[in-house]
Design an enzyme around this catalytic site. Structure first.
Site, PDB file in Angstrom:
ATOM      1  N   ASP A 185       0.830  -1.216   0.000  1.00  0.00           N
ATOM      2  CA  ASP A 185       0.000   0.000   0.000  1.00  0.00           C
ATOM      3  C   ASP A 185       0.861   1.262   0.000  1.00  0.00           C
ATOM      4  OD1 ASP A 185      -1.511  -2.219   0.953  1.00  0.00           O
ATOM      5  OD2 ASP A 185      -3.017  -0.869   1.762  1.00  0.00           O
ATOM      6  N   HIS A 187      -1.012   4.442  -0.750  1.00  0.00           N
ATOM      7  CA  HIS A 187      -2.043   5.386  -0.323  1.00  0.00           C
ATOM      8  C   HIS A 187      -1.678   6.843  -0.603  1.00  0.00           C
ATOM      9  CE1 HIS A 187      -5.164   2.866   1.250  1.00  0.00           C
ATOM     10  NE2 HIS A 187      -4.311   2.168   1.976  1.00  0.00           N
ATOM     11  N   ASP A 214      -3.989  -0.515  -3.597  1.00  0.00           N
ATOM     12  CA  ASP A 214      -4.151   0.597  -2.649  1.00  0.00           C
ATOM     13  C   ASP A 214      -3.074   1.665  -2.827  1.00  0.00           C
ATOM     14  OD1 ASP A 214      -6.374  -0.651  -1.656  1.00  0.00           O
ATOM     15  OD2 ASP A 214      -5.765  -0.549   0.437  1.00  0.00           O
ATOM     16  N   ASP A 217      -6.092   7.149  -2.381  1.00  0.00           N
ATOM     17  CA  ASP A 217      -6.842   7.466  -1.161  1.00  0.00           C
ATOM     18  C   ASP A 217      -5.908   7.777   0.008  1.00  0.00           C
ATOM     19  OD1 ASP A 217      -9.453   7.473  -2.027  1.00  0.00           O
ATOM     20  OD2 ASP A 217      -9.798   5.350  -1.598  1.00  0.00           O
ATOM     21  N   ARG A 218      -6.450   8.569   0.932  1.00  0.00           N
ATOM     22  CA  ARG A 218      -5.830   8.956   2.197  1.00  0.00           C
ATOM     23  C   ARG A 218      -4.678   9.948   2.023  1.00  0.00           C
ATOM     24  NH1 ARG A 218      -8.120   5.860   6.156  1.00  0.00           N
ATOM     25  NH2 ARG A 218      -8.810   3.770   5.627  1.00  0.00           N
ATOM     26  N   ASN A 246      -8.438  -2.856  -2.533  1.00  0.00           N
ATOM     27  CA  ASN A 246      -9.818  -2.519  -2.157  1.00  0.00           C
ATOM     28  C   ASN A 246     -10.095  -1.016  -2.243  1.00  0.00           C
ATOM     29  OD1 ASN A 246      -8.145  -2.264   0.310  1.00  0.00           O
ATOM     30  ND2 ASN A 246     -10.084  -1.768   1.305  1.00  0.00           N
ATOM     31  N   HIS A 247      -9.044  -0.184  -2.371  1.00  0.00           N
ATOM     32  CA  HIS A 247      -9.265   1.258  -2.524  1.00  0.00           C
ATOM     33  C   HIS A 247      -9.282   1.699  -3.984  1.00  0.00           C
ATOM     34  CE1 HIS A 247      -9.410   3.185   1.484  1.00  0.00           C
ATOM     35  NE2 HIS A 247      -8.921   2.023   1.864  1.00  0.00           N
ATOM     36  N   HIS A 298      -3.915  -8.476  -3.053  1.00  0.00           N
ATOM     37  CA  HIS A 298      -3.955  -7.370  -2.103  1.00  0.00           C
ATOM     38  C   HIS A 298      -4.399  -7.789  -0.706  1.00  0.00           C
ATOM     39  CE1 HIS A 298      -4.278  -3.357  -0.519  1.00  0.00           C
ATOM     40  NE2 HIS A 298      -5.503  -3.645  -0.105  1.00  0.00           N
ATOM     41  N   ARG A 364     -13.660  -5.220   9.799  1.00  0.00           N
ATOM     42  CA  ARG A 364     -13.647  -4.307   8.650  1.00  0.00           C
ATOM     43  C   ARG A 364     -15.031  -4.162   8.025  1.00  0.00           C
ATOM     44  NH1 ARG A 364      -8.634  -2.916   6.234  1.00  0.00           N
ATOM     45  NH2 ARG A 364      -6.873  -4.234   6.791  1.00  0.00           N
ATOM     46  N   HIS A 391      -2.617  -4.599   2.470  1.00  0.00           N
ATOM     47  CA  HIS A 391      -3.931  -4.336   3.071  1.00  0.00           C
ATOM     48  C   HIS A 391      -3.892  -3.938   4.544  1.00  0.00           C
ATOM     49  CE1 HIS A 391      -8.247  -4.391   2.997  1.00  0.00           C
ATOM     50  NE2 HIS A 391      -8.400  -5.497   3.702  1.00  0.00           N
ATOM     51  N   ASP A 565     -23.248  13.984  -4.934  1.00  0.00           N
ATOM     52  CA  ASP A 565     -22.482  14.764  -5.904  1.00  0.00           C
ATOM     53  C   ASP A 565     -22.073  13.859  -7.069  1.00  0.00           C
ATOM     54  OD1 ASP A 565     -20.889  16.624  -7.205  1.00  0.00           O
ATOM     55  OD2 ASP A 565     -19.197  16.376  -5.837  1.00  0.00           O
ATOM     56  N   ASP A 567     -21.545  14.278 -10.194  1.00  0.00           N
ATOM     57  CA  ASP A 567     -20.546  14.694 -11.183  1.00  0.00           C
ATOM     58  C   ASP A 567     -19.193  14.982 -10.549  1.00  0.00           C
ATOM     59  OD1 ASP A 567     -21.007  17.039  -9.855  1.00  0.00           O
ATOM     60  OD2 ASP A 567     -21.538  18.221 -11.633  1.00  0.00           O
ATOM     61  N   GLU A 576     -28.962  17.735  -8.600  1.00  0.00           N
ATOM     62  CA  GLU A 576     -28.416  16.634  -7.807  1.00  0.00           C
ATOM     63  C   GLU A 576     -29.110  16.544  -6.455  1.00  0.00           C
ATOM     64  OE1 GLU A 576     -23.790  16.263  -9.350  1.00  0.00           O
ATOM     65  OE2 GLU A 576     -24.329  17.856  -7.933  1.00  0.00           O
ATOM     66  N   ASP A 606     -29.069  26.610   0.109  1.00  0.00           N
ATOM     67  CA  ASP A 606     -28.134  27.428  -0.665  1.00  0.00           C
ATOM     68  C   ASP A 606     -27.947  28.772   0.047  1.00  0.00           C
ATOM     69  OD1 ASP A 606     -26.519  28.521  -2.584  1.00  0.00           O
ATOM     70  OD2 ASP A 606     -28.115  28.836  -4.046  1.00  0.00           O
ATOM     71  N   ASN A 608     -25.442  31.002   0.398  1.00  0.00           N
ATOM     72  CA  ASN A 608     -24.869  32.175  -0.288  1.00  0.00           C
ATOM     73  C   ASN A 608     -25.556  32.488  -1.623  1.00  0.00           C
ATOM     74  OD1 ASN A 608     -23.933  30.175  -1.935  1.00  0.00           O
ATOM     75  ND2 ASN A 608     -21.752  30.536  -1.551  1.00  0.00           N
ATOM     76  N   ASP A 610     -25.699  31.104  -4.569  1.00  0.00           N
ATOM     77  CA  ASP A 610     -24.952  31.048  -5.832  1.00  0.00           C
ATOM     78  C   ASP A 610     -25.455  29.945  -6.742  1.00  0.00           C
ATOM     79  OD1 ASP A 610     -24.105  28.830  -4.468  1.00  0.00           O
ATOM     80  OD2 ASP A 610     -21.958  29.210  -4.729  1.00  0.00           O
ATOM     81  N   GLU A 617     -22.163  24.392   3.453  1.00  0.00           N
ATOM     82  CA  GLU A 617     -23.592  24.714   3.468  1.00  0.00           C
ATOM     83  C   GLU A 617     -24.417  23.480   3.816  1.00  0.00           C
ATOM     84  OE1 GLU A 617     -24.094  28.329   0.237  1.00  0.00           O
ATOM     85  OE2 GLU A 617     -23.707  26.312  -0.528  1.00  0.00           O
TER      86      GLU A 617
END
Length: 636
Positions: A185, A187, A214, A217-218, A246-247, A298, A364, A391, A565, A567, A576, A606, A608, A610, A617
């Site tokens: 890993d 990461h 892996d 991430d992180r 797994n990541h 892994h 896990r 892992h 989110d 996109d 969304e 929302d 502010n 925008d 927010e």
């Protein structure tokens, strides 16, 4: 004269005896002092080791608990989606089929619609890639430069084409180069990857590498690590193999930082780049076998692991390993191949254990715990000598269990905190006896005395644990008071440990940690109010409850935000958020929102004005709702 001479000789003899006696006493004293110092030193080292192990247990337990929560949350949302109308499910299945197709991926990641900024001063990338370009990339990344989105999209498309051509199980031999380097890993740690290249040399036809998953991430540089690894695998396709971890998983990326990193570095085109990475992750191989003797994957094994079966799995279907892909049959029902999914899940999520047998990895939340009998059975079945897996972070960067037949290698040094662990990689020769090379990418930390390193890491672990305690302050207080009906502020050690276990659901050595977390009276009773001395909140009870709830739920709220989110822009559009609200409304029959009510809800969040909702927010909206709820309860 004779008498005086005789007395002088006698005095000298007596003096000599006294000196000899003093020397004997001095030697005894020195010996005793030496033994005492050795005893003190051994006790000091033993206490330091206990502190180090407790610190390690805190870090690892909290990490695995977080993964477990992530799996539960994802399963919850999948249950919601599964309960939606058939039309929606059909649309989702059609979308998945499109993503799996080469044509759709090529269209999605087409770089022709992405322009390079005229002021761009980062590295260029042309194909075919050569060694000079690899070195240019390394120099650019050292200077914190970012590869242009257009170049990255082309690289991802080329990497996907390459990996689609190869099988799930790859084979390598040590006879050509004399050794193969196995990296665990990373990461997102560019420093560790460059440290390995510095110590071991860049990958080449004469210096082959296996990257055991892996690598994202992180950490802060998952993009740069991925670019270097994909570029090297294209330059040396037979000498650089990247196993999936797994990541390398679209859902894990939303929770553990890679998606956020893409948004930060690539802004409006982050979604297209994210889909590009997803396309590559889907087709990474799952296993590498060296000399038909060493199995490298892994996670690990289970009692059903079968390499021939694994090699036939259509791996591109798995955007995420967390949930099996389903397919509609002629009767309109979802069909899931659970055996196929188990093979994938166990391979990427499992951990070895000392006890015999194979059981679900509840710690896990995915994969299995496999004992020495299981590893021996699977390895013997395939005529392998050894399993090399990753892992799990290890203090020394590696670990050897199951009578030497299962080896763990972890290459991200300072994973939990500066000084928390060494990184390591393996050089594997024809003898198949692993040679471990350790390192730390943070020089200042490695130069600290042992006591200072342990203290620094311990402070960080305790800070994280206190944050967890603070986030659950109300529930802990209620658990303590349940054992203290007379409100004395005192409970027994057993009652305190039971409360900590039941509320925090962390399997930690609470008795050992007691001195760092809470005070005792002269009779050994626990002063449970002292648990919150460092993290007590100012203000009224309602505000405490709100802040505590936000602390406790922040990770979950962030994951929900990332799931909504779609996109990967780092912002929720009105569409969304409206889609997310409709999803929850359909799941919860008691919620009924008109189109106008949905619009009003979006306008409220929302802050502010925008037209988009950022995470702050989103979090603030939750705080306002929870504050109102807490105030109402307080009034009652």
């Amino acid at each position: 004269m004779g008498c005086a001479s005789s007395n002088t000789a006698h005095d000298k003899e007596e003096l000599k005896k006294l000196n000899d006696l003093a020397e004997i006493n001095s030697s005894e004293t020195q010996l005793r002092a030496t033994l005492l110092i050795q005893r003190w030193f051994r006790r000091w080292r033993a206490e330091l080791e206990i502190r180090r192990r407790c610190t390690w247990t805190i870090f690892q337990t909290m990490e695995y608990a977080s993964e477990n929560e992530q799996l539960k949350l994802y399963n919850f949302f999948n249950e919601i989606i599964s309960g939606l109308p058939d039309a929606f499910n059909a649309m989702q299945n059609e979308k998945n089929d499109q993503i799996e197709s080469v044509e759709h991926f090529s269209k999605l990641s087409n770089p022709d619609y992405v322009m390079i900024d005229p002021d761009y001063n980062g590295p260029d990338l042309a194909f075919p890639i050569d060694e000079k370009q690899i070195k240019t990339l390394i120099d650019a990344f050292k200077d914190k430069k970012v590869l242009a989105a257009k170049h990255l999209l082309v690289l991802l498309a080329e990497a996907r084409k390459h990996y689609m051509k190869i099988e799930n199980v790859q084979y390598m031999v040590t006879s050509i180069a004399g050794k193969i380097t196995v990296v665990g890993d990373l990461h997102g740690s560019l420093d560790d990857l460059l440290m390995i290249f510095f110590k071991n040399g860049l990958p080449s036809a004469d210096n082959p590498y296996i990257i055991n998953g892996d690598f994202v991430d992180r950490g802060p540089a998952s993009v740069e690590v991925s670019i270097l690894l994909f570029s090297l695998s294209l330059l040396y396709p037979n000498s650089v193999i990247i196993n999936r971890g797994n990541h390398e998983d679209v859902i894990m990326n939303k929770r553990y930082g890679f998606t956020t990193e893409l948004v930060k570095k690539y802004g409006v085109v982050a979604n297209r780049i994210s889909k590009g990475f997803e396309g590559v992750f889907r087709v990474l191989p799952l296993v590498t076998v060296v000399d038909n003797s060493v199995l490298i994957c892994h996670g690990g094994l289970s009692d059903i692991t079968d390499l021939q079966y694994i090699n036939e799995i259509p791996r591109h279907k798995y955007a995420s390993i967390l949930r099996p892909p389903s397919k509609r049959n002629d009767e309109g029902e979802d069909e899931i191949d659970l055996i196929e999914w188990r093979q994938m899940l166990d391979l990427l999520w499992s951990d070895p254990k000392a006890a015999l047998g194979c059981e679900p990895n509840t710690f896990r939340g995915g994969g299995t715990y496999f004992g020495p009998d299981i590893s021996a059975a699977v390895l013997d079945k395939h005529k392998f000598k050894l399993l090399i897996r990753s892992h799990e972070c290890k203090p020394d960067g590696y670990d050897v269990v199951h009578d030497g037949r299962v080896v763990t290698v972890f290459s991200a040094s300072n994973y939990y905190e500066a000084g928390s662990n060494l990184g390591a990689y393996i050089n594997l020769g024809p003898s198949h006896k692993p040679q471990f090379i350790q390192y730390s990418a943070t020089e200042n930390t490695s130069q600290l005395p042992l006591y200072s390193r342990v203290s620094k890491v311990e402070s960080s672990a305790l800070r994280d644990l206190r944050t967890k305690m603070f986030a659950n302050q109300g529930r802990l207080q209620a658990a303590f008071e349940n054992y203290d009906p007379e409100k004395t502020g005192l409970i027994t050690m057993a009652e305190w440990t039971e409360s900590m276990n039941s509320v925090l659901n962390l399997d930690l050595p609470w008795r050992t940690l007691r001195a760092k977390l809470v005070e005792q009276d002269e009779d050994g009773k626990i002063k449970y109010e002292s648990c919150f001395k460092d993290g007590a909140l100012e203000g009224n009870i309602a505000n405490k409850q709100v802040t505590e709830t936000i602390y406790r739920q922040r990770n979950i709220l962030e994951t929900i935000f990332r799931l909504l989110d779609t996109d990967n822009s780092g912002l929720l559009s009105r569409e969304e958020l409206r889609a997310g609200c409709e999803l929850l409304a359909k799941h919860n029959g008691s919620i009924s929102l008109s189109a106008e009510e949905l619009d009003n809800l979006v306008d409220t969040m929302d802050i502010n004005k925008d037209g988009e909702i950022n995470f702050n927010e989103f979090l603030e909206s939750f705080r306002m709702v929870d504050n109102k709820f807490a105030s109402t309860n307080g009034a009652v």
